[in-house]
Structures are given as C-alpha cells and as structure tokens.
Design an enzyme around this catalytic site. Structure first.
Site, PDB file in Angstrom:
ATOM      1  N   PRO A   1       0.841  -1.200   0.000  1.00 27.01           N
ATOM      2  CG  PRO A   1       0.022  -1.020   2.170  1.00 27.01           C
ATOM      3  CD  PRO A   1       0.753  -1.952   1.259  1.00 27.01           C
ATOM      4  CG  MET A   2       3.450   2.494  -2.003  1.00 30.38           C
ATOM      5  SD  MET A   2       4.569   2.510  -3.430  1.00 30.38           S
ATOM      6  CE  MET A   2       3.631   1.499  -4.592  1.00 30.38           C
TER       7      MET A   2
ATOM      8  CD  GLN B   1      -0.969  -0.767   5.421  1.00 32.31           C
ATOM      9  OE1 GLN B   1      -0.853   0.413   5.128  1.00 32.31           O
ATOM     10  NE2 GLN B   1       0.056  -1.603   5.471  1.00 32.31           N
TER      11      GLN B   1
ATOM     12  CB  CYS C   1       3.580   5.105   8.858  1.00 33.35           C
ATOM     13  SG  CYS C   1       3.610   6.781   8.185  1.00 33.35           S
TER      14      CYS C   1
ATOM     15  CE  LYS D   1       5.489  -2.782   4.433  1.00 30.89           C
ATOM     16  NZ  LYS D   1       5.254  -1.913   3.258  1.00 30.89           N
TER      17      LYS D   1
ATOM     18  CG  ASN E   1       8.523  -3.628   1.886  1.00 32.54           C
ATOM     19  OD1 ASN E   1       8.231  -2.702   2.635  1.00 32.54           O
ATOM     20  ND2 ASN E   1       8.570  -3.455   0.588  1.00 32.54           N
ATOM     21  N   GLY E   2      11.607  -4.099   0.840  1.00 28.23           N
ATOM     22  CA  GLY E   2      12.721  -3.152   0.851  1.00 28.23           C
ATOM     23  C   GLY E   2      13.699  -3.406  -0.273  1.00 28.23           C
TER      24      GLY E   2
ATOM     25  N   GLY F   1       7.094  -2.077  -3.240  1.00 30.59           N
ATOM     26  CA  GLY F   1       6.560  -0.730  -3.127  1.00 30.59           C
ATOM     27  C   GLY F   1       7.107   0.177  -4.204  1.00 30.59           C
ATOM     28  NE  ARG F   2      11.336   3.249  -1.627  1.00 30.55           N
ATOM     29  CZ  ARG F   2      12.651   3.412  -1.552  1.00 30.55           C
ATOM     30  NH1 ARG F   2      13.189   4.562  -1.918  1.00 30.55           N
ATOM     31  NH2 ARG F   2      13.429   2.453  -1.096  1.00 30.55           N
TER      32      ARG F   2
END
Length: 389
Positions: A32-33, A88, A119, A161, A223-224, A247-248
């Site tokens: 989720p972004m 989320q 976050c 998360k 993640n990452g 994500g990104r």
C-alpha cells in the site's frame, strides 16, 4: 491459520504462500502506498502480473472508516474482479481497530486486512503511531488481537507490517513478529529499515532472515529495495522469506509485476517496453482513473506518475512539462502521439531506486515514549482521521 509448505514451491523458482484461505501465487504483494495504490493502479498492476497475487489498497485509518469519512469511503473502492480485496488499516487504539474490522465484516468491505505499523512519517511517530508503536509491546499485541477477534467470524485473515525498529538503539521487529504470531496474525511483513532510516540507504535483508528464524508458524514476507525481478529472487534466496512486498520499485513501472510473475514461475522474461508501449500504458492508466473518479480528477491524479513513467527515456523538456500538466484525455492522446514510439527501454536509467528516498533523521516520539515498553495506554491524539498516510 495461514502457512507455507517449506521446500515445496508451487512454481519452479517461487515459494508457495497462503494467507488464511487465500493462495497468493506467485508470492508477490503490491505494498500500500499513499496516493498511489488506488483501484486504477492496482488494476493496472494486476493486468501485467498475476490475478492471484495480492494488491493492497492505500492505508485507511480505522477512525476515518468508522466515521465514514467521504474520502476514505471513496478510497476503499475495489474492482469487480479484484479478489481477494485487500485493505490496510492504521490505528493506535484496540477499540477503534476492532470497530473498523467489525464494520469491514458486517458490510463485506474486504477479504483481507493488513495492519500498518511501519509508517516513519514524523506527524505519525510524534504521536506514537506507525513505526513507533511496536515499541509498546502490550499495546501492539492488544491492537493485533482486537483485529483478529473482530475478523474471525468472517474468516478474514489479518496480517501485520512493521519495520526493524525505531532506530539502531530501539529494535522491535523480533518481538513484533512473535507477538503478532501469538495473537493470531496470519502473516507478517518486514520493511528491512528502521524508522530513522525512512527510505534512505539500503534495506538490511539479514533482518528478514532473522525474523524468518524467529517466526516459524506463519509466513514472513520481505520488503525493501526490490527494484527488479532479480532483486526479488535474490531476497527469497538470501533470507528464506515466503514472499516479497513491492513498493517504490513499481512506481511508473506496473509491468514489473509481469517480470516478477515470469521470475517466480520460470517463464520467459518479457522485454522492457518501448516508449510507444509506455504511452499505451499511460493511456490505460488514464482510462482506469477516469472510470474511477472522472476525467478531470483522474488526469490530475495521473500527473504525479509522469516522471516515473518517462524516467530514462528520450523525451523533450517541453513534452515532459506538458504531460505533467495534462488535464484531458484528448490532450494526453496528442502528447503521446508526439513521443518517439520506437525508443527502446533504457534499463540502466529506468531501473534502480525511485520515489521518495530522503535522508535518515531522528525519529520524533511523544515525551516519555521510551520509558516503559509494557505501558498499554493508548497515546493521546494519535488516532489519525485522514486516510492515505
């Protein structure tokens, strides 16, 4: 309970993943972004990837959902073929989290609930929310338990998360993973950075491997720094994680999900798109946004994606400026027509880190936040009203 079958991949190279009753195949999750993973972008990613991977909507705050904030209710739109519908939720209050999940169950709003404890944004951490909250072990456990109990009657799996910790001196992820598992979460996902790192530097994948060793009864997702399919394969190989959260890396590159699908299923890797193909993808994105929120608002939303889509391609500054201010589909069509449709995909310029990176910094916390990790008091004023982060 969700789980994985160790050593028995469902595909030639990818792990087998179940979250509750849902098979996630390949084991790829769109993170989720805020302002990005609306119904249009999720649909676009699904069109390139697998319909049985998992695509999570923007973060929704429990309080805003319960109070039926109009923007929040618009944000929980799902496509007619989107399944499972993945939502989320953010909360710092067990009562509000339970109320929100009960609403999800009663009104059939989603099939899967993920919880955000990752976050790093100062406006969130200074009130004890996001990546600050897992330090408060009892409160963290109570929030997870509240969501799990509320979701149980409908068989909705709850996942969690989080990040490595607040900073290098306050590491929380191993406790968070064990607590989430004990309270009934059906998977955990680790963004392998601290809150202090924000999105800077490199993610420490060794932390994912350590979490996988500590949490053995439910899936552990990593993640990452997944910017290409090889990164995802390497993460799984190096950490033993049960799936990847992207994500990104997919900003302006929804076709990354097609590459991830190929990598995890052992099928031929699709070639990178020409500039003409990117133009067609842009047009499809615009159509989906227009169907969701109308042409004027949809084209305004599309603008933020332009620089990511065009990164590395030979596009003149005037066309770039015009695309960044596009306001109608007709105008978009005209500008796409002016692009060099034969320009090849430039992987060296188009791949690698994208989106926000910034620099590391001190995490702003409420006064006395670090005094007692077993204090279960709900932080005052931390329950955000606005969804999306």
């Amino acid at each position: 309970m969700g789980g994985v079958v160790a050593g028995s991949p469902s595909t030639p190279t990818g792990p087998s993943l179940k979250i509750g009753r849902y098979a996630v195949d390949p084991a790829v999750v769109l993170a989720p972004m805020a302002g990005i993973t609306d119904v249009a972008f999720r649909q676009l990613c699904r069109e390139f990837g697998s319909p049985t991977s998992l695509y999570v909507c923007e973060m929704i705050t429990a309080r805003a959902l319960v109070e039926r904030d109009s923007k929040t209710m618009e944000m929980i739109t799902f496509g007619p073929t989107e399944h499972p519908r993945s939502l989320q939720l953010y909360s710092v209050d067990p009562h509000n989290m339970a109320e929100a999940v009960r609403m999800v169950v009663a009104e059939d709003l989603a099939d899967h609930v993920d919880m955000n404890f990752g976050c790093p944004v100062p406006k969130v951490t200074r009130k004890g929310g996001g990546a600050a909250l897992p330090f408060k072990r009892r409160l963290f456990g109570e929030i997870v338990a509240a969501a799990v109990r509320a979701a149980e009657p409908a068989g909705i799996p709850v996942t969690v998360k989080f990040r490595v910790g607040i900073d290098d001196e306050h590491i929380t992820y191993l406790d968070a993973g064990r607590i989430a598992e004990a309270e009934g979460a059906q998977a955990v996902a680790l963004h392998a950075r601290t809150a202090a790192q924000r999105y800077s530097g490199q993610a420490d994948w060794s932390r994912i491997a350590r979490l996988k060793e500590a949490v053995t009864g439910i899936p552990v997702l990593g993640n990452g720094d997944i910017f290409c399919a090889d990164d995802a394969l390497r993460m799984v190989a190096e950490t033993g994680c049960d799936g990847v959260v992207v994500g990104r890396g997919c900003l302006g590159r929804p076709w990354l999900f097609g590459e991830l699908h190929a990598a995890f299923t052992g099928t031929p890797m699709p070639e990178g798109p020409t500039l003409g193909a990117v133009g067609r993808i842009l047009r499809r994105h615009a159509e989906l946004l227009t169907a969701h929120i109308g042409e004027q608002k949809g084209l305004r939303e599309l603008r933020k994606h332009m620089a990511w889509y065009l990164r590395g391609f030979p596009v003149g500054s005037q066309i770039r400026r015009s695309l960044a201010m596009v306001s109608t589909l007709a105008e978009l069509d005209d500008l796409i027509g002016q692009l060099d449709h034969t320009a090849p995909y430039p992987p060296e310029a188009a791949e690698g880190p994208r989106g926000r990176q910034g620099s590391p910094g001190r995490v702003v916390l409420p006064e006395g936040w670090l005094d007692d990790p077993d204090d279960a008091a709900v932080p005052a004023g931390a329950e955000l009203m606005h969804s999306g982060g």
